[in-house]
Design an enzyme around this catalytic site. Structure first.
Site, PDB file in Angstrom:
ATOM      1  N   VAL A 230       0.841  -1.198   0.000  1.00  0.00           N
ATOM      2  CA  VAL A 230       0.000   0.000   0.000  1.00  0.00           C
ATOM      3  C   VAL A 230       0.879   1.253   0.000  1.00  0.00           C
ATOM      4  CG1 VAL A 230      -1.724   1.309   1.308  1.00  0.00           C
ATOM      5  CG2 VAL A 230      -2.005  -1.148   0.985  1.00  0.00           C
TER       6      VAL A 230
ATOM      7  N   ALA B 232       2.188   1.608  -3.480  1.00  0.00           N
ATOM      8  CA  ALA B 232       1.133   2.079  -4.385  1.00  0.00           C
ATOM      9  C   ALA B 232       0.876   3.571  -4.202  1.00  0.00           C
ATOM     10  CB  ALA B 232      -0.153   1.285  -4.154  1.00  0.00           C
ATOM     11  N   GLU B 233       0.751   4.023  -2.947  1.00  0.00           N
ATOM     12  CA  GLU B 233       0.475   5.445  -2.717  1.00  0.00           C
ATOM     13  C   GLU B 233       1.660   6.313  -3.137  1.00  0.00           C
ATOM     14  OE1 GLU B 233      -1.234   8.642   0.519  1.00  0.00           O
ATOM     15  OE2 GLU B 233      -1.522   6.499   0.872  1.00  0.00           O
ATOM     16  N   THR B 234       2.871   5.810  -2.966  1.00  0.00           N
ATOM     17  CA  THR B 234       4.051   6.550  -3.406  1.00  0.00           C
ATOM     18  C   THR B 234       4.016   6.769  -4.912  1.00  0.00           C
ATOM     19  OG1 THR B 234       5.404   5.746  -1.581  1.00  0.00           O
ATOM     20  CG2 THR B 234       6.572   6.477  -3.560  1.00  0.00           C
TER      21      THR B 234
ATOM     22  N   SER C 286       1.191   9.187  -5.802  1.00  0.00           N
ATOM     23  CA  SER C 286       1.508  10.554  -5.375  1.00  0.00           C
ATOM     24  C   SER C 286       2.539  11.209  -6.285  1.00  0.00           C
ATOM     25  CB  SER C 286       1.993  10.549  -3.927  1.00  0.00           C
ATOM     26  OG  SER C 286       0.954  10.156  -3.073  1.00  0.00           O
TER      27      SER C 286
END
Length: 157
Positions: A65, A68-70, A73
């Site tokens: 997660v 994925a968010e990195t 972003s």
């Protein structure tokens, strides 16, 4: 003939520049690296090692997660005019489909589902070294004004 799509990026700094900006952050602590771009996707990799595994020795879902968010972003940041806007994670979900194996890398690719004026939705596929899906995630980013970019009362009138 397939339809040509224009690149979605407002700016595309080098991969090296993005990775340098990630020094002394979660990205570096987890070994996350941006590896490249296409016209419509940002790509990266993350090791499955002592920083990212759970006690059972396979990739921790939380590490997937964070990866994925990195990617979402960074991609969102590159789509907006960073002199006026910033993006922040608003919501993320993930489906863990198979284990990431210790000693290998996982590879991620963030592609846009929706690029709105005030929010983005990104899809992130994380694959193992064999190309099989390990995790699929969807991340919503809020596009916010940078401090000092808010209109004054006089400007709004």
């Amino acid at each position: 003939m397939p339809e040509q799509t224009a690149a979605i990026w407002f700016s595309t700094p080098s991969v090296e520049t993005l990775n340098l900006k990630a020094e002394a952050t979660l990205n570096q602590n987890l070994g996350i690296e941006v590896t490249g771009f296409t016209d419509t996707a940002l790509q990266g990799k993350m090791p499955v090692d002592e920083r990212t595994v759970q006690p059972a020795g396979v990739l921790h879902g939380g590490a997937s997660v964070a990866f994925a968010e990195t990617l979402a972003s960074w991609a969102g940041y590159l789509v907006v005019d960073s002199s006026r806007f910033h993006v922040v994670g608003q919501e993320i979900n993930a489906n863990h489909l198979r284990p990431g194996i210790a000693g290998q890398f996982v590879y991620g690719e963030a592609t846009p589902i929706q690029l709105g004026r005030r929010s983005h939705v990104w899809q992130i596929h994380i694959r193992n070294e064999s190309g099989k899906l390990v995790c699929i995630s969807r991340c919503t980013l809020a596009v916010i004004d940078l401090p000092g970019q808010y209109a004054t009362k006089e400007e709004r009138a």
